[in-house]
Design a protein around this motif. Structure first.
Motif, PDB file in Angstrom:
ATOM      1  N   ILE A 306       0.881  -1.178   0.000  1.00  0.00           N
ATOM      2  CA  ILE A 306       0.000   0.000   0.000  1.00  0.00           C
ATOM      3  C   ILE A 306       0.912   1.219   0.000  1.00  0.00           C
ATOM      4  CG2 ILE A 306      -1.792   1.277   1.244  1.00  0.00           C
ATOM      5  CD1 ILE A 306      -2.673  -1.372   2.518  1.00  0.00           C
ATOM      6  N   MET A 307       0.676   2.157  -0.926  1.00  0.00           N
ATOM      7  CA  MET A 307       1.558   3.318  -1.084  1.00  0.00           C
ATOM      8  C   MET A 307       0.720   4.600  -1.178  1.00  0.00           C
ATOM      9  SD  MET A 307       4.298   1.755  -3.819  1.00  0.00           S
ATOM     10  CE  MET A 307       3.364   2.234  -5.247  1.00  0.00           C
ATOM     11  N   SER A 308       1.417   5.722  -1.021  1.00  0.00           N
ATOM     12  CA  SER A 308       0.738   7.021  -1.128  1.00  0.00           C
ATOM     13  C   SER A 308       1.208   7.799  -2.356  1.00  0.00           C
ATOM     14  CB  SER A 308       0.992   7.855   0.140  1.00  0.00           C
ATOM     15  OG  SER A 308       0.482   7.173   1.268  1.00  0.00           O
ATOM     16  N   HIS A 309       1.762   7.095  -3.326  1.00  0.00           N
ATOM     17  CA  HIS A 309       2.286   7.757  -4.540  1.00  0.00           C
ATOM     18  C   HIS A 309       2.358   6.730  -5.663  1.00  0.00           C
ATOM     19  CE1 HIS A 309       6.041   5.519  -4.051  1.00  0.00           C
ATOM     20  NE2 HIS A 309       5.887   5.740  -2.757  1.00  0.00           N
ATOM     21  N   PRO A 310       2.398   7.199  -6.924  1.00  0.00           N
ATOM     22  CA  PRO A 310       2.610   6.254  -8.026  1.00  0.00           C
ATOM     23  C   PRO A 310       4.044   5.707  -8.004  1.00  0.00           C
ATOM     24  CG  PRO A 310       2.491   8.517  -8.860  1.00  0.00           C
ATOM     25  CD  PRO A 310       2.220   8.579  -7.393  1.00  0.00           C
ATOM     26  N   ASP A 334      10.513 -14.555 -15.380  1.00  0.00           N
ATOM     27  CA  ASP A 334      10.337 -13.113 -15.202  1.00  0.00           C
ATOM     28  C   ASP A 334       9.716 -12.746 -13.858  1.00  0.00           C
ATOM     29  OD1 ASP A 334      11.243 -13.061 -17.764  1.00  0.00           O
ATOM     30  OD2 ASP A 334       9.423 -12.243 -18.665  1.00  0.00           O
ATOM     31  N   MET A 335       9.883 -11.472 -13.505  1.00  0.00           N
ATOM     32  CA  MET A 335       9.208 -10.894 -12.345  1.00  0.00           C
ATOM     33  C   MET A 335       8.266  -9.804 -12.861  1.00  0.00           C
ATOM     34  SD  MET A 335      10.974  -9.331  -8.889  1.00  0.00           S
ATOM     35  CE  MET A 335      11.852 -10.873  -8.660  1.00  0.00           C
ATOM     36  N   TYR A 336       7.139  -9.627 -12.178  1.00  0.00           N
ATOM     37  CA  TYR A 336       6.124  -8.674 -12.638  1.00  0.00           C
ATOM     38  C   TYR A 336       5.778  -7.687 -11.529  1.00  0.00           C
ATOM     39  CZ  TYR A 336       5.545 -12.429 -16.021  1.00  0.00           C
ATOM     40  OH  TYR A 336       5.776 -13.393 -16.962  1.00  0.00           O
ATOM     41  N   VAL A 337       5.692  -6.417 -11.896  1.00  0.00           N
ATOM     42  CA  VAL A 337       5.227  -5.373 -10.979  1.00  0.00           C
ATOM     43  C   VAL A 337       3.979  -4.759 -11.599  1.00  0.00           C
ATOM     44  CG1 VAL A 337       5.746  -3.148  -9.908  1.00  0.00           C
ATOM     45  CG2 VAL A 337       7.553  -4.870 -10.148  1.00  0.00           C
ATOM     46  N   PHE A 338       2.982  -4.544 -10.774  1.00  0.00           N
ATOM     47  CA  PHE A 338       1.712  -4.045 -11.275  1.00  0.00           C
ATOM     48  C   PHE A 338       1.157  -3.099 -10.220  1.00  0.00           C
ATOM     49  CE2 PHE A 338      -2.762  -5.762 -10.456  1.00  0.00           C
ATOM     50  CZ  PHE A 338      -3.384  -4.746 -11.142  1.00  0.00           C
ATOM     51  N   CYS A 339       0.677  -1.954 -10.653  1.00  0.00           N
ATOM     52  CA  CYS A 339       0.165  -0.956  -9.703  1.00  0.00           C
ATOM     53  C   CYS A 339      -1.163  -0.419 -10.199  1.00  0.00           C
ATOM     54  CB  CYS A 339       1.184   0.182  -9.569  1.00  0.00           C
ATOM     55  SG  CYS A 339       0.667   1.492  -8.445  1.00  0.00           S
ATOM     56  N   ALA A 354       0.302  -1.759  -5.021  1.00  0.00           N
ATOM     57  CA  ALA A 354       1.284  -2.345  -5.940  1.00  0.00           C
ATOM     58  C   ALA A 354       1.475  -3.813  -5.594  1.00  0.00           C
ATOM     59  CB  ALA A 354       2.612  -1.606  -5.856  1.00  0.00           C
ATOM     60  N   PHE A 355       1.670  -4.606  -6.629  1.00  0.00           N
ATOM     61  CA  PHE A 355       1.915  -6.043  -6.466  1.00  0.00           C
ATOM     62  C   PHE A 355       3.226  -6.394  -7.159  1.00  0.00           C
ATOM     63  CE2 PHE A 355      -2.618  -5.269  -6.758  1.00  0.00           C
ATOM     64  CZ  PHE A 355      -3.148  -5.973  -5.679  1.00  0.00           C
ATOM     65  N   VAL A 356       4.004  -7.258  -6.536  1.00  0.00           N
ATOM     66  CA  VAL A 356       5.206  -7.809  -7.174  1.00  0.00           C
ATOM     67  C   VAL A 356       5.050  -9.320  -7.132  1.00  0.00           C
ATOM     68  CG1 VAL A 356       7.730  -7.937  -7.144  1.00  0.00           C
ATOM     69  CG2 VAL A 356       6.579  -5.875  -6.286  1.00  0.00           C
ATOM     70  N   SER A 357       5.179  -9.988  -8.281  1.00  0.00           N
ATOM     71  CA  SER A 357       5.021 -11.444  -8.253  1.00  0.00           C
ATOM     72  C   SER A 357       6.025 -12.114  -9.172  1.00  0.00           C
ATOM     73  CB  SER A 357       3.599 -11.857  -8.638  1.00  0.00           C
ATOM     74  OG  SER A 357       3.396 -11.690 -10.008  1.00  0.00           O
ATOM     75  N   ALA A 358       6.324 -13.356  -8.852  1.00  0.00           N
ATOM     76  CA  ALA A 358       7.262 -14.147  -9.640  1.00  0.00           C
ATOM     77  C   ALA A 358       7.052 -15.614  -9.319  1.00  0.00           C
ATOM     78  CB  ALA A 358       8.707 -13.750  -9.329  1.00  0.00           C
ATOM     79  N   GLU A 359       7.406 -16.455 -10.260  1.00  0.00           N
ATOM     80  CA  GLU A 359       7.484 -17.888  -9.993  1.00  0.00           C
ATOM     81  C   GLU A 359       8.589 -18.048  -8.950  1.00  0.00           C
ATOM     82  OE1 GLU A 359       5.497 -21.213 -10.853  1.00  0.00           O
ATOM     83  OE2 GLU A 359       5.208 -19.450 -12.099  1.00  0.00           O
ATOM     84  N   ALA A 360       8.276 -18.642  -7.785  1.00  0.00           N
ATOM     85  CA  ALA A 360       9.255 -18.697  -6.694  1.00  0.00           C
ATOM     86  C   ALA A 360      10.403 -19.650  -7.050  1.00  0.00           C
ATOM     87  CB  ALA A 360       8.576 -19.165  -5.406  1.00  0.00           C
ATOM     88  N   LEU A 375      11.740  -0.967  -6.868  1.00  0.00           N
ATOM     89  CA  LEU A 375      11.230   0.002  -7.848  1.00  0.00           C
ATOM     90  C   LEU A 375      10.071   0.821  -7.305  1.00  0.00           C
ATOM     91  CD1 LEU A 375      11.170  -2.238 -11.075  1.00  0.00           C
ATOM     92  CD2 LEU A 375      12.973  -0.665 -10.334  1.00  0.00           C
ATOM     93  N   LEU A 376       9.478   0.397  -6.176  1.00  0.00           N
ATOM     94  CA  LEU A 376       8.234   1.010  -5.696  1.00  0.00           C
ATOM     95  C   LEU A 376       8.440   2.328  -4.975  1.00  0.00           C
ATOM     96  CD1 LEU A 376       6.399  -2.146  -4.228  1.00  0.00           C
ATOM     97  CD2 LEU A 376       6.300  -1.220  -6.567  1.00  0.00           C
ATOM     98  N   GLY A 377       9.650   2.560  -4.461  1.00  0.00           N
ATOM     99  CA  GLY A 377       9.854   3.731  -3.610  1.00  0.00           C
ATOM    100  C   GLY A 377       9.289   3.470  -2.213  1.00  0.00           C
ATOM    101  N   GLN A 378       8.941   4.545  -1.509  1.00  0.00           N
ATOM    102  CA  GLN A 378       8.436   4.450  -0.130  1.00  0.00           C
ATOM    103  C   GLN A 378       7.104   3.702  -0.100  1.00  0.00           C
ATOM    104  OE1 GLN A 378       9.878   5.927   2.726  1.00  0.00           O
ATOM    105  NE2 GLN A 378       8.270   4.978   3.945  1.00  0.00           N
TER     106      GLN A 378
END
Length: 447
Positions: A306-310, A334-339, A354-360, A375-378
């Motif tokens: 959970i974030m307060s910015h893009p 691959d790894m995926y980031v989605f917001c 934001a979500f970060v997911s990958a095949e473990a 990549l998400l920042g704060q």
């Protein structure tokens, strides 16, 4: 409950709900049961209180995060957008489920390369502007994009003497002289392959995937080829459940210990719950309902922030996807980031999910997902999860049990719907005609 049904569906995940919708429309008598007291199974969306209870126990979430009801946080272990021209959208139109849903285009599509985030160039003109490539490489990439854009399976002139069903992607790319870095973003950020196995497979698949990306991008003239439902992915299973109910499907939630019953030949004959048995000819379910007929094939690691910015460096996009190709991280996939944010009604105003997911590939999601999280920042809050993945090992023609495969870490729904459509064909002997008028969905979509 002591009735006979053509099909009993166990679990209300997205795959099961699409199937119960399609089968009900076909006129089959369908009973749909779930051990949970909510729709969606692994595909549900949680409000903040539910999210907190799941990951933090009984504590209450801090007030500064806003109202619980304003959150719709996807639990499906994919970071999921829908390709605007993809098979899920075609299925939504084919079944007219679009009338139950509203979509909004996703702002941006990015790729991680050499430690930086770059916008994914999807057309020959964008290739010329992209900082991902040098001047000469841009020209080679542009020529390749033009070849792909012009390629028509039915018109041999556009093949330029190449049989894409016989040559590999690696061979096609080498004919255009593209560098490894260019191949990396084309294969992973445009064709959306999960790993590098595609390089040794027929080129036709990659070309079709690139064309789907470009056509989906053109559909909205936006910054990405993706769309996403308002209020989150949990809306999808519910929409297909409504479709099933309209066509006579019966729903029962909160049914504990759904036990699948078999006759002496080993064929399914019913499902028992709370002492009552409903008879049936076939059962459709997710792997958790028939654990002795599936095998574990891997795990998905996932972080939810959970974030307060893009996300920084994404042009202040309120909804965005970033693909981190395996080679950039020294991984096997691959790894995926989605917001997404309050603009898709999944969080209160000013908040982003934001979500970060990958095949473990390890048992430590915190360190494994670090390249994406960095990549998400704060972040205000961070949750980690691991999901086991299963696939069926039974012979459905012998036992009449049709079991879905667990969700993978891919970033779009094409693999999900492919599984559903092949299950539908196995159950009914028919195929779903998805040659639909894609403009039929536009009335329900918000731009």
């Amino acid at each position: 409950m002591d009735e006979e049904y053509d099909v009993i569906v166990l679990g209300t995940g997205l795959k099961e709900c699409i199937l119960s919708g399609l089968l009900s429309v076909d006129g089959l008598k369908v009973l749909h049961m779930d051990r949970n007291d909510y729709y969606g199974g692994d595909s549900t969306s949680l409000n903040l209180n539910q999210l907190w209870k799941r990951f933090r126990g009984e504590d209450k979430p801090p007030a500064h995060l806003g109202a619980s009801r304003d959150y719709n946080v996807d639990m499906v272990p994919k970071d999921q957008f829908m390709m605007a021209n993809g098979t899920l959208v075609r299925t939504l139109i084919h079944t007219d489920v679009t009338k139950y849903l509203s979509f909004k285009a996703v702002d941006g599509s990015y790729v991680f390369s050499k430690g930086k985030i770059h916008k994914v160039p999807a057309t020959d003109m964008e290739a010329l502007k992209s900082p991902l490539m040098g001047l000469f490489e841009k020209r080679r990439a542009r020529n390749f994009f033009i070849y792909v854009q012009n390629y028509n399976e039915a018109d041999p002139v556009t093949h330029q003497g190449l049989d894409l069903t016989r040559i590999t992607t690696r061979e096609l790319i080498s004919k255009h002289g593209l560098s490894d870095d260019t191949v990396d973003f084309i294969g992973h950020a445009l064709a959306l392959h999960r790993d590098d196995r595609y390089l040794n497979e027929p080129a036709i698949d990659t070309v079709k995937r690139m064309k789907l990306y470009a056509e989906s991008l053109a559909r909205f003239q936006g910054g990405s080829p993706y769309i996403y439902p308002l209020y989150g992915l949990g809306e999808l299973p519910q929409a297909f459940a409504r479709l099933s109910a309209v066509y006579g499907g019966t729903y029962m939630l909160n049914k504990p210990e759904c036990k699948v019953e078999f006759d002496i030949e080993g064929k399914v004959c019913g499902v028992t719950s709370e002492g009552e048995t409903a008879k049936c000819k076939k059962v459709v379910c997710d792997p958790s309902y028939l654990p002795n007929k599936v095998r574990k094939i891997g795990k998905v690691a996932r972080a939810i922030a959970i974030m307060s910015h893009p996300i920084p460096n994404t042009n202040d996009s309120h909804s965005v996807q970033i693909i981190l190709p395996q080679k950039q991280l020294g991984r096997r996939s691959d790894m995926y980031v989605f917001c997404c944010s309050y603009t898709h009604n999944v969080a209160p105003k000013g908040k982003f999910i934001a979500f970060v997911s990958a095949e473990a590939e390890t048992d430590n999601p915190q360190s494994e997902l670090k390249p994406g999280i960095d990549l998400l920042g704060q972040v205000d809050e961070l949750f980690f999860d691991m999901y086991d993945r299963y696939e069926p090992v039974n012979e459905s023609s012998l036992d009449n049990c049709f079991i879905s495969t667990s969700y993978d870490a891919t970033t779009h729904f094409e693999t999900t719907v492919t599984d559903v459509l092949s299950m539908y064909t196995a159950i009914t002997g028919k195929t779903v005609d998805l040659s639909v008028d894609l403009s039929a969905a536009s009335a329900a979509e918000e731009y």
